[in-house]
Scaffold this active site. Structure first.
Site, short mmCIF file in Angstrom:
data_model
loop_
_atom_site.label_atom_id
_atom_site.label_comp_id
_atom_site.label_asym_id
_atom_site.label_seq_id
_atom_site.Cartn_x
_atom_site.Cartn_y
_atom_site.Cartn_z
N TYR A 52 -9.07 -33.73 15.83
CA TYR A 52 -8.54 -32.62 15.03
C TYR A 52 -7.89 -31.57 15.93
O TYR A 52 -6.72 -31.21 15.74
CB TYR A 52 -9.66 -31.97 14.20
CG TYR A 52 -9.28 -30.58 13.72
CD1 TYR A 52 -8.31 -30.41 12.73
CD2 TYR A 52 -9.86 -29.44 14.28
CE1 TYR A 52 -7.92 -29.15 12.32
CE2 TYR A 52 -9.48 -28.17 13.87
CZ TYR A 52 -8.50 -28.03 12.90
OH TYR A 52 -8.12 -26.78 12.49
N LYS A 79 -3.93 -30.40 16.34
CA LYS A 79 -3.47 -29.02 16.09
C LYS A 79 -2.77 -28.48 17.33
O LYS A 79 -1.78 -27.74 17.22
CB LYS A 79 -4.65 -28.11 15.70
CG LYS A 79 -5.20 -28.34 14.31
CD LYS A 79 -4.22 -28.03 13.19
CE LYS A 79 -4.01 -26.55 12.96
NZ LYS A 79 -3.13 -26.30 11.77
N THR A 112 -5.32 -22.80 15.22
CA THR A 112 -6.78 -22.62 15.24
C THR A 112 -7.29 -22.24 16.62
O THR A 112 -6.69 -22.64 17.63
CB THR A 112 -7.47 -23.93 14.78
OG1 THR A 112 -8.88 -23.84 15.04
CG2 THR A 112 -6.94 -25.15 15.52
N ASP A 113 -8.44 -21.59 16.67
CA ASP A 113 -9.07 -21.28 17.96
C ASP A 113 -9.55 -22.54 18.67
O ASP A 113 -9.85 -22.53 19.87
CB ASP A 113 -10.22 -20.27 17.81
CG ASP A 113 -11.40 -20.74 16.95
OD1 ASP A 113 -11.37 -21.88 16.46
OD2 ASP A 113 -12.35 -19.95 16.80
N GLU A 114 -9.62 -23.66 17.93
CA GLU A 114 -10.13 -24.88 18.54
C GLU A 114 -9.18 -25.45 19.59
O GLU A 114 -9.58 -26.30 20.39
CB GLU A 114 -10.45 -25.93 17.47
CG GLU A 114 -11.53 -25.45 16.53
CD GLU A 114 -12.29 -26.56 15.84
OE1 GLU A 114 -12.14 -27.74 16.23
OE2 GLU A 114 -13.04 -26.25 14.90
O1 DAU Z 1 -12.72 -22.56 14.46
C1 DAU Z 1 -11.74 -22.79 13.49
C2 DAU Z 1 -12.05 -24.12 12.85
O2 DAU Z 1 -13.22 -23.93 12.08
C3 DAU Z 1 -10.93 -24.67 11.99
O3 DAU Z 1 -9.81 -24.94 12.79
C4 DAU Z 1 -11.38 -25.96 11.32
O4 DAU Z 1 -10.39 -26.45 10.45
C5 DAU Z 1 -12.65 -25.69 10.53
O5 DAU Z 1 -13.12 -26.90 9.97
C6 DAU Z 1 -13.71 -25.07 11.42
O6 DAU Z 1 -14.21 -26.03 12.37
P1 DAU Z 1 -15.76 -26.22 12.68
O7 DAU Z 1 -15.98 -27.60 13.14
O8 DAU Z 1 -16.28 -25.12 13.52
O9 DAU Z 1 -16.35 -25.98 11.18
P2 DAU Z 1 -17.49 -26.72 10.35
O10 DAU Z 1 -17.68 -25.94 9.10
O11 DAU Z 1 -17.27 -28.18 10.23
O12 DAU Z 1 -18.77 -26.50 11.27
C7 DAU Z 1 -19.20 -25.22 11.67
C8 DAU Z 1 -20.37 -25.42 12.61
O13 DAU Z 1 -21.47 -25.94 11.86
C9 DAU Z 1 -20.10 -26.41 13.72
O14 DAU Z 1 -20.74 -26.01 14.92
C10 DAU Z 1 -20.73 -27.70 13.21
C11 DAU Z 1 -21.90 -27.21 12.37
N1 DAU Z 1 -22.25 -28.10 11.24
C12 DAU Z 1 -21.27 -28.40 10.36
C13 DAU Z 1 -21.51 -29.27 9.30
C14 DAU Z 1 -20.41 -29.64 8.33
C15 DAU Z 1 -23.55 -28.59 11.09
O15 DAU Z 1 -24.45 -28.27 11.89
N2 DAU Z 1 -23.81 -29.44 10.04
C16 DAU Z 1 -22.83 -29.82 9.16
O16 DAU Z 1 -23.13 -30.63 8.24
#
Ligand code: DAU
Length: 345
Positions: free
Chosen positions: A151, A155, A126-128
């Site tokens: 996380y 990774k 992942t880019d993370e």
């Molecule tokens: O960048 C790659 C990564 O993208 C993957 O390695 C991870 O497995 C994947 O979960 C994803 O990570 P993020 O943390 O960026 O994805 P998430 O969908 O959880 O959140 C995207 C953005 O939206 C992040 O800045 C947090 C924000 N968010 C997320 C949720 C679930 C909110 O503001 N409210 C929320 O309820």
């Protein structure tokens, strides 16, 4: 003839890769090996479940015996590892399973592959692992790792373990590092499917912090194509970034989803931020493009519209998920946050 084992093949990106491989490579046997955690879902594989070159085994990559048995039974020569705990918020609530699957599990899988004489190993990272990217920098594959969540640290551990098996034992391995991925069949805890399915029921959308975080959005089929390019053409020992080259503030992504859903922006609730929240991810993917990889989904507006449409037409898929454990997780993650949002409004 390839006998390819796709670990985590019943998950979101893994199943997109399996559907693609089954159709594009009918001469390969594709063995899905999946632990079937909360995020594994055989419905994701229904479109290929009757294909003659599809097999399924339930198993854990951290279970040496189960891995060895599958290698032997199917004469596995290629492994593509998607198996992972993937949700950052869950890793903050309880890190254990992240360390076991994403670091220890990757080690067990690598070691088993090495001992079995697997010819090619692709690990999906992942880019993370690069951490929060400041200024206008775009991460390249040789940049240092600075993971910030349990996380991303887990990774990074798996990613580096792959490197060690290449350098120390000569395992023919490559790593891919993908950006934020969206599209059909994504478990509705991640931003896009979570907000789409909540908005459809007119429920509040918990925006973390100021919503100005930047992510690079990549369609799942383009991500699967990137993993395929790395599998077929990647140089052993190398890593390849898979980027959408589509940097967006969260708030703009949310507004776009609401536009296509024809739902009001008043559903957005600004809630206390995610702990340790990375502000910006951005990657350069020239190295993968040099292997011949191209993206098909470059019109983000259209791709979000079709993603919204998919969740609208497949509510039987996600309504089944949003029960039981999902609701307990929702409460743990959001109850206090949404209460805090309400008390400040
Ligand atoms: O960048 C790659 C990564 O993208 C993957 O390695 C991870 O497995 C994947 O979960 C994803 O990570 P993020 O943390 O960026 O994805 P998430 O969908 O959880 O959140 C995207 C953005 O939206 C992040 O800045 C947090 C924000 N968010 C997320 C949720 C679930 C909110 O503001 N409210 C929320 O309820």
């Amino acid at each position: 003839m390839k006998n390819i084992m796709v670990t985590g093949g019943a998950g979101f990106i893994g199943s997109a890769f399996v559907r693609r491989m089954i159709n594009k490579h009918p001469d390969w046997t594709v063995v899905v090996f999946d632990k079937m955690t909360y995020a594994g879902n055989l419905d994701n594989l229904l479109p290929v479940a009757q294909a003659p070159n599809y097999r399924f085994v339930q198993g854990d990559i951290a279970d040496r015996e189960a891995v060895r048995g599958t290698f032997e039974q199917y004469g596995i020569d290629t492994v593509v590892n998607f198996a992972a705990e993937t949700h950052v918020d869950r890793s903050i609530l309880s890190p254990d399973s992240f360390i076991f699957s994403n670091t220890v599990g990757v080690y067990v899988l690598l070691d088993s592959a090495h001992k079995h004489g697997v010819e090619r190993f692709v690990h999906v990272s992942t880019d993370e692992v690069y951490g929060d990217i400041e200024g206008d920098h775009f991460s390249v594959e040789d940049d240092p790792f600075k993971p910030n969540s349990p996380y991303s640290a887990s990774k990074a551990g798996g990613d580096l373990m792959v490197r060690s098996y290449f350098v120390t034992y000569g395992l023919n391995a490559v790593v891919t590092r993908g950006s934020n991925t969206y599209g059909p069949y994504q478990y509705p805890e991640k931003l896009m499917p979570f907000f789409i399915t909540e908005a459809l029921d007119d429920r509040p959308l918990p925006v973390y912090g100021d919503g100005m975080q930047v992510r690079d959005w990549l369609h799942v089929d383009d991500h699967a194509g990137g993993v395929e390019a790395a599998l077929l053409h990647g140089k052993p020992g190398e890593a390849y970034n898979i980027a959408g080259e589509n940097l967006q503030h969260n708030i703009d992504v949310i507004r776009l989803m609401l536009k296509h859903l024809q739902k009001p922006e008043s559903l957005m609730k600004f809630v206390p931020d995610r702990e340790g929240h990375d502000r910006r991810y951005a990657m350069n993917c020239d190295k993968l493009k040099a292997l011949g990889w191209t993206r098909e989904h470059n019109d983000f507006d259209a791709a979000v519209a079709s993603t919204v449409k998919w969740y609208l037409s497949n509510d039987n898929w996600w309504r089944k998920i949003k029960t039981g454990e999902y609701l307990e997780y929702y409460k743990r993650q959001y109850a206090a946050r949404l209460a805090a949002a309400q008390s400040t409004s």
